[in-house]
Design a protein around this motif. Structure first.
Motif, mmCIF file in Angstrom:
data_model
loop_
_atom_site.group_PDB
_atom_site.id
_atom_site.type_symbol
_atom_site.label_atom_id
_atom_site.label_comp_id
_atom_site.label_asym_id
_atom_site.label_seq_id
_atom_site.Cartn_x
_atom_site.Cartn_y
_atom_site.Cartn_z
ATOM 1 N N PRO A 65 0.841 -1.200 0.000
ATOM 2 C CA PRO A 65 0.000 0.000 0.000
ATOM 3 C C PRO A 65 0.877 1.251 0.000
ATOM 4 C CG PRO A 65 -0.710 -1.548 1.688
ATOM 5 C CD PRO A 65 0.602 -2.039 1.166
ATOM 6 N N ILE A 66 0.464 2.243 -0.775
ATOM 7 C CA ILE A 66 1.150 3.534 -0.781
ATOM 8 C C ILE A 66 0.350 4.525 0.045
ATOM 9 C CG2 ILE A 66 1.884 5.481 -2.224
ATOM 10 C CD1 ILE A 66 2.370 3.387 -4.473
ATOM 11 N N GLU A 67 -0.956 4.607 -0.250
ATOM 12 C CA GLU A 67 -1.835 5.519 0.471
ATOM 13 C C GLU A 67 -3.196 4.877 0.681
ATOM 14 O OE1 GLU A 67 -1.708 8.017 2.229
ATOM 15 O OE2 GLU A 67 -3.517 9.190 2.065
ATOM 16 N N THR A 68 -3.609 4.816 1.921
ATOM 17 C CA THR A 68 -4.957 4.409 2.275
ATOM 18 C C THR A 68 -5.616 5.662 2.833
ATOM 19 O OG1 THR A 68 -4.157 2.197 2.803
ATOM 20 C CG2 THR A 68 -6.333 2.796 3.641
ATOM 21 N N PRO A 69 -6.555 6.230 2.094
ATOM 22 C CA PRO A 69 -7.035 7.565 2.461
ATOM 23 C C PRO A 69 -7.923 7.592 3.692
ATOM 24 C CG PRO A 69 -8.309 6.710 0.646
ATOM 25 C CD PRO A 69 -7.213 5.705 0.910
ATOM 26 N N SER A 70 -7.918 8.750 4.334
ATOM 27 C CA SER A 70 -8.886 9.055 5.381
ATOM 28 C C SER A 70 -9.522 10.381 4.996
ATOM 29 C CB SER A 70 -8.200 9.130 6.751
ATOM 30 O OG SER A 70 -7.150 10.059 6.723
ATOM 31 N N GLU A 71 -10.773 10.568 5.392
ATOM 32 C CA GLU A 71 -11.527 11.763 4.989
ATOM 33 C C GLU A 71 -10.714 13.026 5.254
ATOM 34 O OE1 GLU A 71 -14.341 12.064 3.365
ATOM 35 O OE2 GLU A 71 -14.676 9.916 3.280
ATOM 36 N N ALA A 125 -9.690 12.926 2.055
ATOM 37 C CA ALA A 125 -8.991 12.346 0.904
ATOM 38 C C ALA A 125 -9.706 11.084 0.427
ATOM 39 C CB ALA A 125 -7.549 12.022 1.278
ATOM 40 N N ARG A 126 -9.626 10.812 -0.871
ATOM 41 C CA ARG A 126 -10.291 9.630 -1.429
ATOM 42 C C ARG A 126 -9.383 8.827 -2.355
ATOM 43 N NH1 ARG A 126 -16.527 10.621 -1.455
ATOM 44 N NH2 ARG A 126 -16.587 11.469 0.627
ATOM 45 N N LEU A 127 -8.145 9.265 -2.568
ATOM 46 C CA LEU A 127 -7.243 8.561 -3.473
ATOM 47 C C LEU A 127 -6.542 7.424 -2.732
ATOM 48 C CD1 LEU A 127 -5.781 8.309 -6.215
ATOM 49 C CD2 LEU A 127 -4.022 9.827 -5.269
ATOM 50 N N HIS A 136 -14.347 -0.423 -11.132
ATOM 51 C CA HIS A 136 -14.164 0.641 -10.135
ATOM 52 C C HIS A 136 -15.222 1.707 -10.358
ATOM 53 C CE1 HIS A 136 -10.259 -1.124 -9.218
ATOM 54 N NE2 HIS A 136 -10.112 -1.256 -10.517
ATOM 55 N N ALA A 137 -15.892 2.101 -9.298
ATOM 56 C CA ALA A 137 -16.978 3.080 -9.398
ATOM 57 C C ALA A 137 -16.513 4.384 -10.037
ATOM 58 C CB ALA A 137 -17.561 3.355 -8.012
ATOM 59 N N ASN A 138 -15.283 4.789 -9.769
ATOM 60 C CA ASN A 138 -14.756 6.050 -10.290
ATOM 61 C C ASN A 138 -13.580 5.842 -11.240
ATOM 62 O OD1 ASN A 138 -16.567 7.770 -8.827
ATOM 63 N ND2 ASN A 138 -15.433 7.205 -6.988
ATOM 64 N N GLY A 139 -13.425 4.643 -11.775
ATOM 65 C CA GLY A 139 -12.318 4.364 -12.684
ATOM 66 C C GLY A 139 -11.036 4.024 -11.941
ATOM 67 N N GLN A 140 -9.993 3.750 -12.722
ATOM 68 C CA GLN A 140 -8.699 3.377 -12.161
ATOM 69 C C GLN A 140 -7.597 3.837 -13.104
ATOM 70 O OE1 GLN A 140 -7.632 -0.869 -12.220
ATOM 71 N NE2 GLN A 140 -6.809 -0.645 -10.156
ATOM 72 N N VAL A 141 -6.475 4.228 -12.541
ATOM 73 C CA VAL A 141 -5.288 4.567 -13.320
ATOM 74 C C VAL A 141 -4.193 3.593 -12.911
ATOM 75 C CG1 VAL A 141 -3.519 6.307 -13.783
ATOM 76 C CG2 VAL A 141 -5.909 6.997 -13.521
ATOM 77 N N ASN A 193 -15.112 6.224 -2.642
ATOM 78 C CA ASN A 193 -16.320 6.944 -2.254
ATOM 79 C C ASN A 193 -16.529 6.714 -0.760
ATOM 80 O OD1 ASN A 193 -17.420 4.306 -2.060
ATOM 81 N ND2 ASN A 193 -18.076 4.388 -4.189
ATOM 82 N N SER A 194 -17.654 7.110 -0.246
ATOM 83 C CA SER A 194 -17.875 6.999 1.199
ATOM 84 C C SER A 194 -17.926 5.558 1.697
ATOM 85 C CB SER A 194 -19.163 7.725 1.596
ATOM 86 O OG SER A 194 -20.261 7.170 0.892
ATOM 87 N N GLU A 195 -18.119 4.590 0.777
ATOM 88 C CA GLU A 195 -18.169 3.175 1.167
ATOM 89 C C GLU A 195 -16.832 2.456 1.014
ATOM 90 O OE1 GLU A 195 -20.848 4.154 -1.278
ATOM 91 O OE2 GLU A 195 -21.671 4.920 0.591
ATOM 92 N N GLY A 196 -15.778 3.135 0.599
ATOM 93 C CA GLY A 196 -14.477 2.480 0.433
ATOM 94 C C GLY A 196 -13.833 2.873 -0.874
ATOM 95 N N ASP A 197 -13.076 1.940 -1.478
ATOM 96 C CA ASP A 197 -12.330 2.301 -2.688
ATOM 97 C C ASP A 197 -13.142 2.160 -3.969
ATOM 98 O OD1 ASP A 197 -12.292 -0.410 -3.350
ATOM 99 O OD2 ASP A 197 -10.130 -0.631 -3.160
ATOM 100 N N GLY A 198 -14.390 1.720 -3.866
ATOM 101 C CA GLY A 198 -15.263 1.648 -5.031
ATOM 102 C C GLY A 198 -14.998 0.488 -5.968
ATOM 103 N N THR A 199 -14.218 -0.506 -5.513
ATOM 104 C CA THR A 199 -13.919 -1.663 -6.355
ATOM 105 C C THR A 199 -14.961 -2.750 -6.140
ATOM 106 O OG1 THR A 199 -11.548 -1.204 -6.214
ATOM 107 C CG2 THR A 199 -12.184 -3.416 -6.936
#
Length: 137
Positions: free
Chosen positions: A25-31, A33-35, A53-58, A111-117
């Motif tokens: 893991p590089i970054e596990t966001p906390s509010e 932040a969402r990345l 992914h709900a918001n896509g993926q790079v 999103n508010s429920e997690g990483d959207g995967t």
């Protein structure tokens, strides 16, 4: 500013991956932040399950050669230094080729429920073999 120390490498969960895959893991966001981001290493032949992914993926490829496939049978060959964007909601998979490892930094905006995967079924050996054939023909 926050200096984040390195995280231990973990084996990816077998219920989401085929073959040997390792995560840092590089970054596990906390509010607010969402990345979320992680360095993911695939040994030859290893790959994700189908997922979206709900918001896509790079994906930024850091090492080796890999494949990214979609439900319509499209396959893209990726290699170190390349970036690939997967649109929101598109079911896809990614992993190494049969003979070469691949590593990438995966980035998703949650999103508010997690990483959207949304994780789905494994990529079959037949689907993986067809993807290999598509990039070599």
């Amino acid at each position: 500013m926050e200096h984040i120390t390195s995280t231990p490498t973990a084996k990816a969960p077998a219920e989401r991956f085929t073959g040997d895959v390792y995560l840092n893991p590089i970054e596990t966001p906390s509010e607010p932040a969402r990345l979320a981001s992680a360095l993911v290493r695939f040994t030859p032949g290893a790959r994700t399950n189908w997922h979206s992914h709900a918001n896509g993926q790079v994906l930024y490829i850091t090492d080796g050669v890999g494949l990214v496939g979609t439900r319509d049978g499209s396959v893209v060959r990726v290699s170190a230094g390349q970036t690939l964007k997967c649109p929101a909601g598109e079911e896809h998979w990614h992993g190494a080729t049969e003979t070469t490892l691949m590593a990438h930094i995966a980035m998703v905006v949650g999103n508010s429920e997690g990483d959207g995967t949304t994780w789905l079924e494994p990529v079959t050996d037949e689907q993986y073999t067809a993807a290999q054939a598509a990039i070599t023909s």
